[in-house]
Write an enzyme that holds these catalytic residues in place. Structure first.
Site, PDB file in Angstrom:
ATOM      1  N   LYS A  97      96.979  23.329 123.328  1.00  0.00           N
ATOM      2  CA  LYS A  97      97.586  22.978 122.033  1.00  0.00           C
ATOM      3  C   LYS A  97      96.763  23.551 120.877  1.00  0.00           C
ATOM      4  CE  LYS A  97      96.439  18.870 120.204  1.00  0.00           C
ATOM      5  NZ  LYS A  97      95.870  18.862 118.847  1.00  0.00           N
ATOM      6  N   ASN A  98      95.440  23.388 120.946  1.00  0.00           N
ATOM      7  CA  ASN A  98      94.604  23.789 119.815  1.00  0.00           C
ATOM      8  C   ASN A  98      94.399  25.300 119.723  1.00  0.00           C
ATOM      9  OD1 ASN A  98      94.500  21.166 119.052  1.00  0.00           O
ATOM     10  ND2 ASN A  98      92.379  20.787 119.706  1.00  0.00           N
ATOM     11  N   CYS A 149      92.691   9.868 108.074  1.00  0.00           N
ATOM     12  CA  CYS A 149      92.835  10.182 109.495  1.00  0.00           C
ATOM     13  C   CYS A 149      92.167   9.088 110.314  1.00  0.00           C
ATOM     14  CB  CYS A 149      92.181  11.522 109.770  1.00  0.00           C
ATOM     15  SG  CYS A 149      92.163  11.960 111.510  1.00  0.00           S
ATOM     16  N   ARG A 167      87.609  13.903 107.562  1.00  0.00           N
ATOM     17  CA  ARG A 167      88.177  15.228 107.840  1.00  0.00           C
ATOM     18  C   ARG A 167      88.689  15.957 106.587  1.00  0.00           C
ATOM     19  NH1 ARG A 167      91.926  15.116 113.039  1.00  0.00           N
ATOM     20  NH2 ARG A 167      91.233  17.262 113.199  1.00  0.00           N
ATOM     21  N   ASP A 174      86.417  15.896 121.754  1.00  0.00           N
ATOM     22  CA  ASP A 174      87.752  15.586 122.276  1.00  0.00           C
ATOM     23  C   ASP A 174      87.724  15.036 123.702  1.00  0.00           C
ATOM     24  OD1 ASP A 174      88.890  16.345 119.904  1.00  0.00           O
ATOM     25  OD2 ASP A 174      89.544  18.315 120.588  1.00  0.00           O
ATOM     26  N   ARG A 197     101.627  14.019 121.447  1.00  0.00           N
ATOM     27  CA  ARG A 197     101.265  15.101 120.530  1.00  0.00           C
ATOM     28  C   ARG A 197     100.547  16.225 121.260  1.00  0.00           C
ATOM     29  NH1 ARG A 197      98.124  13.468 115.298  1.00  0.00           N
ATOM     30  NH2 ARG A 197      98.300  15.721 115.177  1.00  0.00           N
TER      31      ARG A 197
HETATM   32  N1  EPU Z   1      84.678  19.263 108.030  1.00  0.00           N
HETATM   33  C1  EPU Z   1      84.336  19.211 106.691  1.00  0.00           C
HETATM   34  N2  EPU Z   1      84.992  20.052 105.837  1.00  0.00           N
HETATM   35  C2  EPU Z   1      85.948  20.929 106.250  1.00  0.00           C
HETATM   36  C3  EPU Z   1      86.268  20.986 107.614  1.00  0.00           C
HETATM   37  C4  EPU Z   1      85.623  20.133 108.481  1.00  0.00           C
HETATM   38  O1  EPU Z   1      83.481  18.432 106.291  1.00  0.00           O
HETATM   39  O2  EPU Z   1      86.498  21.667 105.399  1.00  0.00           O
HETATM   40  C5  EPU Z   1      83.985  18.360 108.969  1.00  0.00           C
HETATM   41  C6  EPU Z   1      84.947  17.366 109.639  1.00  0.00           C
HETATM   42  O3  EPU Z   1      85.174  16.233 108.841  1.00  0.00           O
HETATM   43  C7  EPU Z   1      84.212  17.060 110.925  1.00  0.00           C
HETATM   44  C8  EPU Z   1      83.543  18.383 111.264  1.00  0.00           C
HETATM   45  O4  EPU Z   1      83.493  19.136 110.047  1.00  0.00           O
HETATM   46  O5  EPU Z   1      83.230  16.095 110.708  1.00  0.00           O
HETATM   47  C9  EPU Z   1      84.242  19.216 112.316  1.00  0.00           C
HETATM   48  O6  EPU Z   1      85.617  19.283 112.022  1.00  0.00           O
HETATM   49  P1  EPU Z   1      86.509  20.546 112.382  1.00  0.00           P
HETATM   50  O7  EPU Z   1      86.962  21.200 111.132  1.00  0.00           O
HETATM   51  O8  EPU Z   1      85.816  21.392 113.390  1.00  0.00           O
HETATM   52  O9  EPU Z   1      87.768  19.851 113.060  1.00  0.00           O
HETATM   53  P2  EPU Z   1      89.232  20.391 112.981  1.00  0.00           P
HETATM   54  O10 EPU Z   1      89.186  21.864 112.922  1.00  0.00           O
HETATM   55  O11 EPU Z   1      89.996  19.656 111.959  1.00  0.00           O
HETATM   56  C10 EPU Z   1      89.589  20.758 115.538  1.00  0.00           C
HETATM   57  C11 EPU Z   1      90.537  20.248 116.583  1.00  0.00           C
HETATM   58  C12 EPU Z   1      90.239  18.775 116.860  1.00  0.00           C
HETATM   59  C13 EPU Z   1      88.792  18.668 117.348  1.00  0.00           C
HETATM   60  C14 EPU Z   1      87.843  19.277 116.304  1.00  0.00           C
HETATM   61  C15 EPU Z   1      86.392  19.307 116.761  1.00  0.00           C
HETATM   62  C16 EPU Z   1      92.495  21.595 116.229  1.00  0.00           C
HETATM   63  C17 EPU Z   1      93.905  21.690 115.794  1.00  0.00           C
HETATM   64  N3  EPU Z   1      91.903  20.410 116.103  1.00  0.00           N
HETATM   65  O12 EPU Z   1      89.810  19.949 114.388  1.00  0.00           O
HETATM   66  O13 EPU Z   1      91.121  18.360 117.900  1.00  0.00           O
HETATM   67  O14 EPU Z   1      88.450  17.326 117.556  1.00  0.00           O
HETATM   68  O15 EPU Z   1      88.252  20.629 116.012  1.00  0.00           O
HETATM   69  O16 EPU Z   1      86.269  20.011 117.936  1.00  0.00           O
HETATM   70  O17 EPU Z   1      91.939  22.579 116.712  1.00  0.00           O
HETATM   71  C18 EPU Z   1      92.417  16.843 119.122  1.00  0.00           C
HETATM   72  O18 EPU Z   1      92.921  17.812 119.713  1.00  0.00           O
HETATM   73  O19 EPU Z   1      92.592  15.650 119.505  1.00  0.00           O
HETATM   74  C19 EPU Z   1      91.595  17.074 117.946  1.00  0.00           C
HETATM   75  C20 EPU Z   1      91.340  16.128 117.058  1.00  0.00           C
END
Ligand code: EPU
Length: 434
Positions: free
Chosen positions: A22-23, A120, A125, A308, A400
């Site tokens: 999915k991701n 969230c 996030r 995850d 999801r």
């Molecule tokens: N963060 C910030 N600012 C930003 C972006 C992120 O502070 O602009 C922080 C977040 O709050 C968090 C950390 O950085 O504390 C890491 O977040 P990241 O951006 O890596 O998460 P994401 O890209 O929103 C993806 C996956 C998540 C997975 C995380 C971590 C997708 C669509 N989602 O989320 O997947 O947990 O990386 O590996 O790729 C899931 O599939 O259940 C899921 C939540």
């Protein structure tokens, strides 16, 4: 709202095939916005987030054709006639990954209007790093009425150092940089297999991306991208979820169509817990033999132990002999499943970003409530070893990201069924404050 009814006690035996990630599929679909030509994606999982992304792209004027029959996991996306470069609140609030369209839209359409995601269940996030990065690439960004408005005549290559490692942030800026003028250097990047998969797709589309899978990614911007055909990598979290379920139930389970290298952090930890693991090409066989030993985990960015998989691992830790310390380093509020596991008889104490799990305590079936995608998976796993029947409410969370999970589990011996009708009052789950 659908619920799962699970009767515990059966070991998982046999073979289960893993779906596409999915991701990885979500950013790949967003990448189709970068070209007028069709992008054909194979191994797309049939899960709710993919349907949300289809709606998102269609609302912009993209033609999204879903395969059927033997081609049911193929999607063809053509973004030739985009009319409305916008991601509405209605869609973004149901799926945060919708913000992945921001970079590609500014890069190709010169403007984008994307709703801010808001709260969230697993942490704050924010998407500030996406925004700062796009500003570095020359985009003008304003924020009003809950929306980000971004515009740029043409993005310009720049050096961007992520203050914090972000998966979708890396993907968003990587996509934006492919059409920027000159070279972009992204530093402190996420190294997840999903980022690498996106870079492979972008290069097939004519982009010049080097270094994906390392901390530094270099992108030499090009004028135009073209169509491509690409097969999405297997879902490492789905694979890991089945592997934990197999180990916990004392089963003998082979998980196929997966990449054991992507699963290394989890598999090594399970070996520490006393589980026998056979890595074999594109499959993993696990044999749960005898009592589980406790082992601590700390969630980290790839190649560390994935956040995850933390909730699912907690279900396993409740059945290991001794105390396991689970430290959640990525998200600040990702322990909602702990409260539900306690309702089933687990001994878990939360201390800030640590969960102290004392095992082994017998679990008994109860009415519980899923709070997010991976928390739901944790409850399903716990239910498989609980005494009696567990009823899991709000399984729309699991839909999801897990394709036909109850069919797959039934296929390897679990007693699980989905019900849609209202249950008698005494069986309904209590509300959880969040
Ligand atoms: N963060 C910030 N600012 C930003 C972006 C992120 O502070 O602009 C922080 C977040 O709050 C968090 C950390 O950085 O504390 C890491 O977040 P990241 O951006 O890596 O998460 P994401 O890209 O929103 C993806 C996956 C998540 C997975 C995380 C971590 C997708 C669509 N989602 O989320 O997947 O947990 O990386 O590996 O790729 C899931 O599939 O259940 C899921 C939540």
């Amino acid at each position: 709202m659908d619920k799962f009814v699970i009767r515990g006690g059966n070991p998982l035996l046999g073979t289960v095939r893993i779906s596409g990630a999915k991701n990885a599929a979500l950013p790949a679909m967003a990448a189709a916005l970068l070209t007028e030509e069709p992008v054909i994606l194979e191994n797309i999982p049939q899960v709710r987030d993919i349907e949300t992304e289809r709606k998102l792209l269609s609302a912009m004027g993209a033609e999204v054709e879903l395969g059927y029959g033997r081609a049911q996991h193929r999607t063809t996306i053509c973004c030739r006639d985009l009319v409305n470069p916008e991601a509405s609140y209605e869609l973004v609030k149901t799926m945060r990954a919708s913000t992945l369209v921001l970079g590609p839209l500014v890069a190709r359409m010169k403007s984008a209007r994307v709703s801010l995601p808001g709260g969230c269940a697993i942490g704050a996030r924010p998407i500030d790093l996406h925004i700062k990065g796009l500003e570095k690439l020359g985009a003008k960004i304003t924020q009003e009425h809950g929306y980000i408005q971004a515009s740029a005549e043409r993005l310009k290559g720049a050096r961007i150092v992520f203050e914090k490692i972000t998966v979708t942030g890396t993907e968003d800026l990587l996509m934006a940089a492919t059409l920027a003028e000159g070279e972009t250097v992204l530093e402190n990047c996420a190294r997840e297999p999903e980022v690498v998969d996106l870079a492979v797709l972008l290069n097939k589309m004519g982009a010049q991306v080097e270094g994906a899978g390392t901390q530094t990614i270099r992108v030499h911007g090009v004028e135009k991208l073209h169509g491509a055909r690409h097969r999405i990598i297997p879902d490492l979290i789905e694979a890991g979820t089945f592997i934990i379920a197999g180990a916990l139930t004392g089963g003998d389970l082979t998980v196929t169509s997966c990449d054991p290298i992507h699963l290394d952090a989890l598999l090594t930890k399970l070996e520490d817990c006393g589980v026998t693991v056979h890595r074999n090409g594109e499959s993993v066989r696990i044999v749960g033999n005898g009592p589980l030993k406790c082992a601590d985990i700390i969630t980290e960015e790839y190649p560390g132990f994935p956040t995850d998989m933390q909730a699912q691992y907690m279900a396993l830790a409740t059945q290991a002999n001794g105390t396991s310390i689970i430290t959640e380093n990525i998200f600040e509020n990702r322990f909602m499943h702990a409260l539900e596991l306690v309702r089933m008889g687990a001994n878990v104490r939360i201390e800030g970003s640590r969960a102290v799990v004392r095992g082994r305590t017998a679990l008994s079936g109860a009415a519980v409530q899923a709070s997010d995608l991976r928390a739901s998976a944790s409850l399903v796993i716990a239910a498989l070893v609980a005494d009696g029947e567990t009823i899991i409410d709000r399984v729309y969370h699991i839909d999801r990201g897990y394709e036909h999970i109850e069919e797959k589990l039934k296929g390897v011996g679990a007693q699980i069924r989905r019900i849609g009708e209202l249950l008698p009052r005494r069986m309904t789950a209590p509300a959880v404050a969040s």
